[in-house]
Design a protein around this motif. Sequence first.
Motif, PDB file in Angstrom:
ATOM      1  N   ARG B 335      32.194  29.845  39.275  1.00 25.26           N
ATOM      2  CA  ARG B 335      31.930  31.429  39.477  1.00 25.26           C
ATOM      3  C   ARG B 335      33.047  31.868  40.231  1.00 25.26           C
ATOM      4  O   ARG B 335      33.244  31.481  41.179  1.00 25.26           O
ATOM      5  CB  ARG B 335      30.485  31.174  40.278  1.00 25.26           C
ATOM      6  N   GLY B 336      33.500  32.767  39.574  1.00 22.61           N
ATOM      7  CA  GLY B 336      34.705  33.527  40.229  1.00 22.61           C
ATOM      8  C   GLY B 336      34.349  34.782  40.740  1.00 22.61           C
ATOM      9  O   GLY B 336      33.015  35.035  41.045  1.00 22.61           O
ATOM     10  N   ASP B 337      35.484  35.792  41.075  1.00 20.07           N
ATOM     11  CA  ASP B 337      35.158  36.912  41.605  1.00 20.07           C
ATOM     12  C   ASP B 337      35.067  38.013  40.741  1.00 20.07           C
ATOM     13  O   ASP B 337      35.212  39.156  41.027  1.00 20.07           O
ATOM     14  CB  ASP B 337      36.127  37.236  42.899  1.00 20.07           C
ATOM     15  N   GLY B 338      35.247  37.529  39.294  1.00 16.12           N
ATOM     16  CA  GLY B 338      35.042  38.608  38.490  1.00 16.12           C
ATOM     17  C   GLY B 338      36.393  39.071  37.794  1.00 16.12           C
ATOM     18  O   GLY B 338      36.294  39.663  36.465  1.00 16.12           O
ATOM     19  N   TRP B 339      37.502  38.386  38.061  1.00 13.52           N
ATOM     20  CA  TRP B 339      38.769  38.524  37.471  1.00 13.52           C
ATOM     21  C   TRP B 339      39.648  37.581  37.787  1.00 13.52           C
ATOM     22  O   TRP B 339      39.532  36.973  38.754  1.00 13.52           O
ATOM     23  CB  TRP B 339      39.205  39.986  37.657  1.00 13.52           C
ATOM     24  N   ARG B 340      40.797  37.445  37.150  1.00 15.61           N
ATOM     25  CA  ARG B 340      41.962  36.644  37.645  1.00 15.61           C
ATOM     26  C   ARG B 340      42.989  37.310  36.763  1.00 15.61           C
ATOM     27  O   ARG B 340      42.912  38.152  35.937  1.00 15.61           O
ATOM     28  CB  ARG B 340      41.617  35.101  37.119  1.00 15.61           C
ATOM     29  N   ASP B 411      45.984  34.539  45.476  1.00 14.47           N
ATOM     30  CA  ASP B 411      44.841  34.231  45.617  1.00 14.47           C
ATOM     31  C   ASP B 411      44.177  33.123  46.462  1.00 14.47           C
ATOM     32  O   ASP B 411      43.158  33.271  46.992  1.00 14.47           O
ATOM     33  CB  ASP B 411      44.296  33.324  44.175  1.00 14.47           C
ATOM     34  N   ALA B 414      43.701  34.863  49.636  1.00 14.09           N
ATOM     35  CA  ALA B 414      42.449  35.630  49.782  1.00 14.09           C
ATOM     36  C   ALA B 414      41.182  34.783  49.883  1.00 14.09           C
ATOM     37  O   ALA B 414      40.303  35.180  50.796  1.00 14.09           O
ATOM     38  CB  ALA B 414      42.251  36.715  48.743  1.00 14.09           C
ATOM     39  N   ARG B 418      38.624  35.161  53.080  1.00 17.09           N
ATOM     40  CA  ARG B 418      37.170  35.738  52.726  1.00 17.09           C
ATOM     41  C   ARG B 418      36.324  34.507  53.251  1.00 17.09           C
ATOM     42  O   ARG B 418      35.376  34.775  54.025  1.00 17.09           O
ATOM     43  CB  ARG B 418      37.162  35.711  51.241  1.00 17.09           C
TER      44      ARG B 418
END
Lengths: 516, 482
Positions: B335-340, B411, B414, B418
């Motif tokens: 599960r990522g943060d919606g983009w890469r 990345d 971040a 986070r």
Amino acid sequence: MNLDTMRIHSEDETVDAVVIGTGAGGAPVLAILAAAGLKVVALEAGPNFTPETFAFDETLADEIYWTEERLSGGSTPEAFGGNNSGTGVGGSMLHWGAFVPRADARDLRLHTESGEGVDWPISHDALRPFYERVEAFLGVSGPRSYPWDAERRYPLPPVRRNGPAELMAGACKAQGIRWADAPAAVVSRDFKSEGGPMRQGCINCGFCHQGCRTGAKASMDVTYLPLAVSHGAEIRPESFAHGFERDRDGRIAAVLYTKDGRERRQRCRAVFLCAGAVETPRLLLHTGLANGSGQVGRNYMGHVATQVWGTFDHEVRMNRGYPSSLITEDFIRPKDADFAGGYLIQSLGVVPVTFANAVARGRGLWGQPLLDYLGRYNHLAGIGINGETLPCDANVLTLSDETDARGMRKARIDFGYSTNENRLNVHATKVMRDLWEAAGATDIWVLERVAHTLGTCRMGHDGDMAVVDPHGRSFEIDNLWISDGSTFPSSLAANPALTIMALALRTAERFLALGR
Amino acid sequence: MTERAPDTLFCLHFLGGSARTWTPLAEALAGTMRVVPLDLPGFGDAREEGGYSVDAMADRIAAAIAAQSGPYRLAGHSMGAKVALILARRAEDGDPNLAGLSGLVLVSGSPPSPEPIPDDRRSQMLSWIDADPETRAREARTFVRANVGGSLPSDFENLATDDVLRAAPAAWKAWLNAGADEDLCRRVGVLRTPALVFAGSEDADLGPDAQAALTLPHLAHGHLVTVDGVGHLLPLEQPDALARAILDHVAKPREPRAAPPAIPPGYADLIASDRVNSRLRSALNERAAADDPAYTPQALDPVELAILRAVFARVLPVAGLDVAARVDARLATGRGDGWRFMALPADDKAYRAALRTLDAAARAAHERPFVVLAGDRQDALLTLAQKGELTVPPSLGGRLDADRMRFWFEDARADAARLYLSHPAALARLGFSGIGAGGDSPAPIAQGLPGFANTSLDTPEPWEPKPWEPGPWKTLAEESAR
């Protein structure tokens, strides 16, 4: 939201319309059609959250962001997920910033004015009544008089200014720049939208982007969606639309979707595609529909959303209060501009995880300097712009060769600034730096950032050049309508949600006027 | 079944050694510990026996251990260490025959990952094992001499040479061609068993750097001891020193690990108060819980996790918070943060490739693995990555080019930042009051929550926390200076 008593339609029943997506584009459509007595079903890919789950925390809020992976390329790769894309009943409006400037009239005639960009196929005069209706319905808070539009009135008094807003107001005053309390779709006192629950005035918690626990923020789940459900609309959560069935004439006869791991099919007379400027073109490209113009996916736009940050002697505590409570539109057409269009400036308070992410990425800090800088959180404040992005051939959404868990190809978005955006950005950065210096900031730095998702299914008068007509109807499939940010021909300087909702009302009423 | 003395030490020898290798150590430990040296298949008295894979060797040893009962320790030297690590994995997984393992002693161990032996040395060792007796005798002695830091007493050298010549050539070749290359990195995983890891300062391939990079990542409670002037054959070169170190370690209490970041009392009171939403309170408490030192990575392998820990020690120098493990757990969910970034492969693959590239860069620039470099050298490599200037050719192990390393490092920064600011101790350090803006309300659309009465500059409410100074936890530098 509470869906316990909503009307349920059978999948075999041919409903009047299926609305795909329940955000700013879909929810108003659903409400208008249901209120007109139509049988309507909304398919929402995400779950049905209740405000009880919103817990004043950034990490817990990950569940309301659209986190299916998108691939970001181009010279200014844009962040998705929490930056602009939501999931759940209410769509991205669960986490939107509720900052609701109207588009400036000049932005809709940009090409006529500057020779750059494109004109919109609708006039600002045609849009204004819809703006007013949305503002009145949601309960938008704003200044008594708006410096850039003498006739404008907001239904509710402004939300409280916070620390960054006070700093920006002081700096604007020193620089001879006009400012105003921001128009915010956050109720400053108790308010109830038609058909919706009573919402208490904003408690200034600062977690707008994490889901509003009190309903003060006008998310769709406390405004248009309750109205829709009260008129008999059905909302099906966790229903991912992935295809269409067409009749002999090529019209859409049913929407194919997945729910609870099962393939389903809802028969319908019309479809409103309201999945946002990434998922809407992705679904059309995936199904190969409505793309005779070759325009689906083209002219993708994110706003230039650069921010400037500084450290103050004041105890700012920027997490308190509505995050963007001050605005200036003095730079919608800067006098000394060497670019077309312009930008608005807003004050910024940002919660810690979002801020740390920006610092680590954008300022590039790590190690002890990162810890030291984050430690000054209570003394930091920012300002940021939302600036015009012109449509551009190089900025395009396509389908990647990579597939998602469903086997559907992932969206690939190439985005980069061109000369106009770069010039605008240089101008805005200088203005913001000057403002923050005037405000007494030290350690000023610039965060390059792109916001929002727009374009990819532009509206226009000509079916060879556009995907939908000026009312959002597909040129090719006459019972397919699009209502979301994908239809924007150019980005406008204003943040998009208010305009998306206004256009949604207009689209829905056009549909009704045509007698289906 | 015979009863084991409480401090039995089963010992597994190196390639070409035998149970006899341990005789000097047994003498040095006499009266303190019962030393039980064992022959591995193909060596010593077991030279007629087959089964040369690491697992087959482990099977034979497991049978020997099972024949006795009671707590025991396991020592492995070089090749024997790899067998010992697999046995420890089996023991921790609950193999009843191996119950009672209380400690590991790994001497110049061959790591779970493929052994970093240069091809020319491997070919050389393969070239003479089947040769004529005269060549074999000469080369066996050369082999022994090449593996010591100084020189062995002649009786030890004769014994070691004789053991090499006694070994079944098939077993010798099987190790060099297969056993040493078996990749057991994920299978061995991370062991909880306390372990003492020895390295000779003069060991060519399996010295302290290799042990730090390839063995310690598998040991939640591992301690590296470097013996100066010693090559690869510590049990023969300095058996007394080895014995002393083992006894010291057994006697010494385990080193305490860095405590998880403490929540200052005032902030803990706020978290406990009704200003904080119940769901948030549970989440904060969960995030404040200590990380498991034996966390087994799911997306990365243990060696890569160690590199990531070294990276994060520079990026986010906070003791007691295992950001690397938390990132790995997130990567494993997919599960990522919606983009890469389009330029990068999927998040887990990007992390693995970037960490291997960083390690290759360290080896290319300093001939040392990343994890053992001094902080300023690690910082220099990370700075190159940040600038998009870290170039490692694929021939030297580079997997991501300079641009991709820049994207990955953005990345990674971040991700670390986070995770850091989701931790209540970090929020306390900021004096962040936002957690207290909410509370609970029984109504679906909440009513009567406190929020903030003041939003202006310089108007803190009485309950709002002040930044915790000088910080609620020690930085890594302070922790290691302790």
